[in-house]
Write an enzyme that holds these catalytic residues in place. Sequence first.
Site, PDB file in Angstrom:
ATOM      1  N   ASP A 168       1.435   2.781   3.626  1.00 22.52           N
ATOM      2  CA  ASP A 168       0.548   3.769   3.229  1.00 22.52           C
ATOM      3  C   ASP A 168       1.313   5.191   3.239  1.00 22.52           C
ATOM      4  OD1 ASP A 168      -1.776   5.256   2.911  1.00 22.52           O
ATOM      5  OD2 ASP A 168      -2.504   5.247   4.711  1.00 22.52           O
TER       6      ASP A 168
ATOM      7  N   HIS B 295       1.278   5.420  -1.763  1.00 20.98           N
ATOM      8  CA  HIS B 295       1.041   6.326  -2.655  1.00 20.98           C
ATOM      9  C   HIS B 295       2.259   7.301  -3.234  1.00 20.98           C
ATOM     10  CE1 HIS B 295      -3.232   6.647  -1.137  1.00 20.98           C
ATOM     11  NE2 HIS B 295      -2.658   6.372   0.081  1.00 20.98           N
TER      12      HIS B 295
ATOM     13  N   HIS C 179       0.728  -1.256   0.026  1.00 20.63           N
ATOM     14  CA  HIS C 179      -0.062  -0.004   0.000  1.00 20.63           C
ATOM     15  C   HIS C 179       0.900   1.234   0.006  1.00 20.63           C
ATOM     16  CE1 HIS C 179      -3.927   2.091   1.367  1.00 20.63           C
ATOM     17  NE2 HIS C 179      -2.872   2.803   1.326  1.00 20.63           N
TER      18      HIS C 179
ATOM     19  N   HIS D 207     -10.442   1.154   1.996  1.00 21.96           N
ATOM     20  CA  HIS D 207     -10.340   2.168   3.112  1.00 21.96           C
ATOM     21  C   HIS D 207     -11.542   1.971   3.884  1.00 21.96           C
ATOM     22  CE1 HIS D 207      -8.644   6.251   4.549  1.00 21.96           C
ATOM     23  NE2 HIS D 207      -9.986   6.129   5.122  1.00 21.96           N
TER      24      HIS D 207
ATOM     25  N   LYS E  63      -9.698  -0.370  -5.377  1.00 19.83           N
ATOM     26  CA  LYS E  63      -9.341   0.098  -4.299  1.00 19.83           C
ATOM     27  C   LYS E  63     -10.871   0.697  -4.035  1.00 19.83           C
ATOM     28  CE  LYS E  63      -7.695   2.089  -0.522  1.00 19.83           C
ATOM     29  NZ  LYS E  63      -6.796   2.960  -0.169  1.00 19.83           N
TER      30      LYS E  63
ATOM     31  N   HIS F 226      -4.640  -0.575   5.929  1.00 16.65           N
ATOM     32  CA  HIS F 226      -4.089   0.228   7.299  1.00 16.65           C
ATOM     33  C   HIS F 226      -4.908   0.283   8.492  1.00 16.65           C
ATOM     34  CE1 HIS F 226      -6.920   3.047   5.080  1.00 16.65           C
ATOM     35  NE2 HIS F 226      -6.097   3.198   4.184  1.00 16.65           N
TER      36      HIS F 226
END
Length: 345
Positions: free
Chosen positions: A248, A16, A14, A137, A100, A175
């Site tokens: 994350d 970004h 995971h 999420h 996602k 997360h």
Amino acid sequence: MTDTLTIRRPDDWHVHLRDGDIMRGVVPYTARQFGRAIVMPNLSPPVTSVEAGAAYRDRILAAVPDSIDFVPLMTAYLTDASKGDELARGFREGVFTAAKLYPAHATTGSAHGVTDVANIMPALEHMAAIGMPLLIHGEVTDHDVDIFDREAVFIERTLSGLVRELPELKIVFEHITTADAVAFVDGSGPNVGATITPQHLHINRNAMFAGGIRPHAYCLPVAKREKHRLALRDAATSGSAKYFLGTDSAPHATSAKESACGCAGIFNAPYALESYVTVFDEEGALDKFEAFASENGPRFYGLPLNEGTVTLERAVVSVPKTIDANGTSIVPFHAADEISWRLVG
Ligand code: DOR
Ligand code: ZN
């Protein structure tokens, strides 16, 4: 005492990586530590089509230093309009590894997310049928629900029903931040796994208010009470195959964090392995680190384990106050602090 640890090359399930100049600045940090990474699709506009996923993958690959082998695994951003056929085409063509689910307005870049899971049930059924994982999420977005309860309430209102209705769908609860999430994952079948970030293993909610407001300790889902952090440390170091590494890492410019309305996200990519292994060491669980970092993730996703190894050694590392990401200053996790392990190579 173990002073060096060599493990199979790990993956980040995971991350970004953003786009443009910042992406070119942050990609090398992740590529240096991990063989593969699941790349989040919350760009602006989000990655919803196979073509956009393939083009984003190419831009990431162009930012990987020549000497490093790194495979970005792309994800599709689910919207109310997502179609199973398009997701399946991306999965079949090897562009999308997973999709996602952001509940609309839950976090950064989620404005186009899903307003009600019922709207995407046909797409999720299609994903279940072809073995394409759903990454979630897991927070409700209802402002009447206290921000510290939004994950637990999501389990009650959405996730438990979804798992009951589609038990064959592979779900990664991303997360996780609560003892409630650990209990849910432990109590679910093998198709439910979870990622755990380094920050949620290191800090509890007090870190956001230590001597003043601390924007660099703010991410979503927000860190919770100490009892939740301890439950996450137990889960990560338990040896259960359901838990795996997902940083994350979410870089934002220092100026965007240090603001009257600071962005959510912690940039932990530069020292991610060092940060995690410190926790496993503190818990007396160095023998469980390889499974968490390098085995449980690929097994859950049905992908081969990486070849090659990385070595960490016990040594004090001073983390800088800021990191330059190709012209953008970003404050890393553990900034101006020390970690007790170093990645040797
Ligand atoms: O803290 C976060 N930052 N949580 C998310 O879910 C998104 C991320 C981001 O993209 O900045
Ligand atoms: Zn994220």
